[in-house]
Design a protein around this motif. Structure first.
Motif, PDB file in Angstrom:
ATOM      1  N   GLU A  78       0.856  -1.196   0.000  1.00 20.72           N
ATOM      2  CA  GLU A  78       0.000   0.000   0.000  1.00 20.72           C
ATOM      3  C   GLU A  78       0.887   1.239   0.000  1.00 20.72           C
ATOM      4  N   GLU A  79       0.895   1.956  -1.098  1.00 17.96           N
ATOM      5  CA  GLU A  79       1.781   3.111  -1.223  1.00 17.96           C
ATOM      6  C   GLU A  79       1.546   4.156  -0.118  1.00 17.96           C
ATOM      7  N   ASN A  80       0.278   4.495   0.116  1.00 19.29           N
ATOM      8  CA  ASN A  80      -0.013   5.549   1.096  1.00 19.29           C
ATOM      9  C   ASN A  80       0.514   5.197   2.484  1.00 19.29           C
ATOM     10  N   TYR A  81       0.345   3.939   2.868  1.00 16.57           N
ATOM     11  CA  TYR A  81       0.839   3.510   4.184  1.00 16.57           C
ATOM     12  C   TYR A  81       2.365   3.635   4.228  1.00 16.57           C
ATOM     13  N   ILE A  82       3.025   3.082   3.243  1.00 16.87           N
ATOM     14  CA  ILE A  82       4.493   3.073   3.249  1.00 16.87           C
ATOM     15  C   ILE A  82       5.055   4.489   3.356  1.00 16.87           C
ATOM     16  N   VAL A  83       4.590   5.379   2.478  1.00 12.45           N
ATOM     17  CA  VAL A  83       5.219   6.700   2.429  1.00 12.45           C
ATOM     18  C   VAL A  83       4.880   7.577   3.637  1.00 12.45           C
ATOM     19  N   SER A  84       3.839   7.174   4.382  1.00 14.65           N
ATOM     20  CA  SER A  84       3.468   7.958   5.573  1.00 14.65           C
ATOM     21  C   SER A  84       4.361   7.639   6.774  1.00 14.65           C
ATOM     22  N   ARG A  85       5.135   6.557   6.692  1.00 13.15           N
ATOM     23  CA  ARG A  85       5.895   6.109   7.865  1.00 13.15           C
ATOM     24  C   ARG A  85       7.028   7.069   8.244  1.00 13.15           C
ATOM     25  N   GLY A  86       7.478   7.891   7.322  1.00 15.56           N
ATOM     26  CA  GLY A  86       8.518   8.869   7.639  1.00 15.56           C
ATOM     27  C   GLY A  86       8.028   9.859   8.672  1.00 15.56           C
ATOM     28  N   GLU A  87       6.839  10.384   8.451  1.00 14.29           N
ATOM     29  CA  GLU A  87       6.247  11.343   9.394  1.00 14.29           C
ATOM     30  C   GLU A  87       5.929  10.656  10.712  1.00 14.29           C
TER      31      GLU A  87
END
Ligand code: ADP
Ligand code: ASP
Ligand code: MG
Length: 441
Positions: free
Chosen positions: A106-115
């Motif tokens: 899931e792209e949205n989940y992955i890229v949100s992990r930085g924040e």
């Protein structure tokens, strides 16, 4: 007094930056709610964590082992943790994330992990609450923010906290899955939180001392803008002056909350204040330049449609617009003359279908000719005071002419606070410098 402070990627880039953030926040008891980005670049060639996360997603999508990329991300967070002597169990967090990556892509989940991780670390370091954005920022399935639900929940949660750190950039869909804003979206999170908290000011901390009159990568040492109206800022940020996400203005503006752009590396500089659009607010502007700022973007395409006696024809522009509308493509400008008009839009949205569109425009508008110009840059010169002063356009065109820059298009915004010119991409930087020199130096 209540302040919401958002810290961008460069402000969270490493342990040294975390220390600065800690100091800024604790220096002022009013800074109660803090929104953070994922760690950004520490130096020019460095990677942003969010870019690495997008890369991780791309690896998974194309079945390439993602571990090497993910390891760089882990190392970045681990080094912040170690340098600051934090207790947080990052190993556990990484394990949870990797398990999910192994099961679903899931792209949205992955890229949100930085924040998410950035906020976890700061909350641990500052010994205050962590509020997960997925529990307070709610999206509708069409991708818009559910403002009522978000407001209600935020009010409840924020009321119960003395000081809290909240990750920017994401929230959740009604089914609980993660949804992110577009790139740079932590600015929007900050604005929404400021509005829900009823903040007196929304501070946006970054790596420049406020909004500058032109992009510092193009103009050397541009002047700092002390005060700017929301409307001027929107015109500038829409055209690439990317200090603040262009949608970040709305929540704060609707709630009447001024936005203050500040520099984490120079905290004593008062930065830029973004204020209400009414003339009153602007009278206090303490510098006397007629223009407020210049910004621009490269890579536009123009469809130039010519048809004699077009002015007497009803509906020709509508027919042309349908060609783009049918494909879900949005348009930036439609400058028009007596026997012709142009349609201007970002090249990327029509790159592969230019010929198809030309043929369809010819047929639908029964046009004599349809020409295409690519590689057009648009430059906007913005200033609320411009509307009341004659001779501004003449000065602008003279500046470009004196520098041998060909103007391919002219458009004045209907609000009269900006003039947009189109020039060849190769003249982009030169044109911005020429306009700056004419009006500011
Ligand atoms: P953050 O990571 O803190 O959100 P951004 O990179 O999104 O920061 O925005 C800050 C950057 O915007 C600056 O480093 C600068 O390079 C760029 N920028 C572009 N136009 C302008 C301008 N007119 N004034 C100031 N900065 C600008
Ligand atoms: N980290 C996200 C990005 O790089 C969001 C943000 O920084 O505002 O786009
Ligand atoms: Mg940003």
């Amino acid at each position: 007094m209540l302040k919401v402070a958002k810290f961008g990627g460069t402000s969270m880039a490493d342990a040294a930056q975390f220390r600065k953030v800690h100091k800024i926040v604790t220096n002022d008891d009013d800074r109660k709610f803090v929104v953070v980005s994922a760690p950004g670049k520490r130096f020019k060639e460095d990677n942003k964590i969010t870019d690495l996360l997008y890369l991780t997603h791309a690896h998974i999508k194309f079945s390439v082992p993602y571990a090497p990329v993910f390891k760089i991300i882990e190392e970045r967070f681990n080094s912040i943790k170690e340098e600051l002597n934090l207790n947080i169990n990052l190993e556990h967090e990484f394990k949870v994330i990797k398990e999910r990556l192994d099961n679903k892509c899931e792209e949205n989940y992955i890229v949100s992990r930085g924040e998410y991780l950035s906020a976890m670390l700061l909350a641990d370091y500052m010994e205050c609450d962590f509020i997960d954005a997925k529990d307070v920022i709610f999206f509708n399935y069409d991708g818009t923010v559910n403002r009522d639900k978000t407001h209600e929940k935020l009010t409840e949660v924020l009321n119960g906290s003395r000081r809290a750190i909240i990750p920017g950039f994401y929230g959740s869909y009604p089914d609980g899955s993660i949804k992110t804003f577009s790139r740079g979206g932590s600015d929007i999170t900050g604005s929404i939180i400021a509005s829900a908290a009823g903040a007196d000011i929304y501070e946006n901390w970054t790596d420049v001392s406020g909004f500058l009159m032109a992009d510092p990568r193009i103009v050397k040492n541009p002047r700092q803008i002390k005060r700017i109206t929301y409307q001027e800022l929107r015109e500038l940020s829409y055209m690439g002056a990317s200090v603040l996400h262009d949608e970040a203005v709305f929540p704060a503006r609707q709630a009447g909350i001024p936005i203050n752009i500040r520099n984490t590396n120079e905290p004593d500089n008062p930065g830029t204040i973004i204020v209400g659009d009414d003339e009153k607010a602007y009278e206090s502007k303490d510098d006397d330049h007629i223009i407020t700022g210049i910004a621009g973007k490269k890579n536009f395409t123009v469809f130039y449609i010519h048809k004699e006696h077009m002015a007497n024809e009803v509906g020709i522009i509508r027919s042309a617009l349908e060609v783009f509308d049918d494909r879900g493509i949005s348009i930036d400008h439609i400058p028009s003359g007596i026997d012709s008009f142009s349609i201007v839009l970002p090249s990327e949205s029509v790159e592969r279908i230019t010929h198809e569109i030309v043929e369809e425009l010819k047929a639908k508008c029964k046009a004599e000719s349809v020409h295409v110009h690519k590689n057009l840059s648009l430059i906007t010169t913005v200033g609320i005071k411009m509307a009341y002063k004659p001779g501004i356009s003449a000065k602008l065109f003279t500046a470009l002419g004196d520098n041998n820059i060909n103007i391919r298009m002219i458009d004045q915004g209907s609000s009269e606070i900006n003039i947009i010119v189109g020039v060849e991409d190769k003249d982009f930087e030169k044109a911005i410098k020429a306009i700056y020199d004419a009006f500011v130096r």
